[in-house]
Write an enzyme that holds these catalytic residues in place. Structure first.
Site, PDB file in Angstrom:
ATOM      1  CB  SER A  40       6.575  -3.974  -7.479  1.00  0.00           C
ATOM      2  OG  SER A  40       6.076  -3.110  -6.196  1.00  0.00           O
ATOM      3  CE  LYS A 107       1.851  -3.217  -5.254  1.00  0.00           C
ATOM      4  NZ  LYS A 107       3.755  -3.784  -5.769  1.00  0.00           N
TER       5      LYS A 107
END
Length: 197
Positions: A40, A107
């Site tokens: 991701s 993230k």
């Protein structure tokens, strides 16, 4: 002779205890290591990259726009240091048993408390301005959250760089400051990619 052996054993135990205390303090307050398990954050971070996660600055300042952070997805980690120590040892045991209680994600900070976030036509807007995201090659599309959204105190909007596959704030909502464990600052593996992030 017997007393000498007992004294020597006690000295080793004392040394072991000191090492254990120092390691615990370093891991809960200063830094830890984390391995990227998903795609991701590509191409900034690749699967199996090993990162140094710096925690000490989190005591003095909150994450900023663009910081890459590690956070616990489903469980709030409290400010209670005894709880942090418990979490550390539970995680260490989980590495041996293979049964981890906590899902940690990596993230990028897109929105901070007070920011207004919007996603339109594949682009992200912070406080009305489209942000330039050279680290992602994909367009960004909304998911379950209604936009625009204004972030309350101590809440962050986090996105993965690989937007097509990333499960992030678009899917599970805002992330509390209490969930954020630290900032990813340095990559130590693979060896050909050692360096700051």
């Amino acid at each position: 002779m017997k007393n000498k052996i007992i004294i020597e054993i006690l000295e080793y135990l004392k040394l072991l205890l000191i090492v254990l205390v120092i390691t615990t303090l370093l891991n809960t307050l200063v830094f830890t290591f984390s391995t990227v398990k998903q795609s991701s954050m590509e191409t900034t971070l690749m699967e199996n990259d090993v990162l140094v996660i710096e925690k000490l600055s989190m005591i003095f300042e909150a994450p900023k726009h663009g910081d890459i952070v590690v956070f616990v997805e489903d469980e709030y980690v409290t400010d209670d240091y005894l709880m942090k120590i418990r979490v550390l040892y539970e995680d260490m045991i989980a590495k041996f048993t293979g049964h981890s209680k906590r899902m940690r994600l990596v993230k990028r900070v897109i929105g901070m408390p007070g920011d207004s976030i919007d996603i339109k036509d594949g682009y992200v807007y912070v406080n009305g301005d489209q942000i330039e995201e050279t680290y992602t090659k994909d367009l960004t599309f909304p998911s379950i959250i209604q936009y625009p959204i204004t972030l309350p105190e101590d809440n962050y909007f986090l996105l993965g760089d690989n937007r097509d596959v990333s499960r992030d704030s678009r899917h599970f909502g805002l992330v509390s400051l209490r969930q954020i464990e630290g900032k990813a600052l340095f990559r130590i593996a693979p060896l050909n990619k050692i360096g700051s992030i």
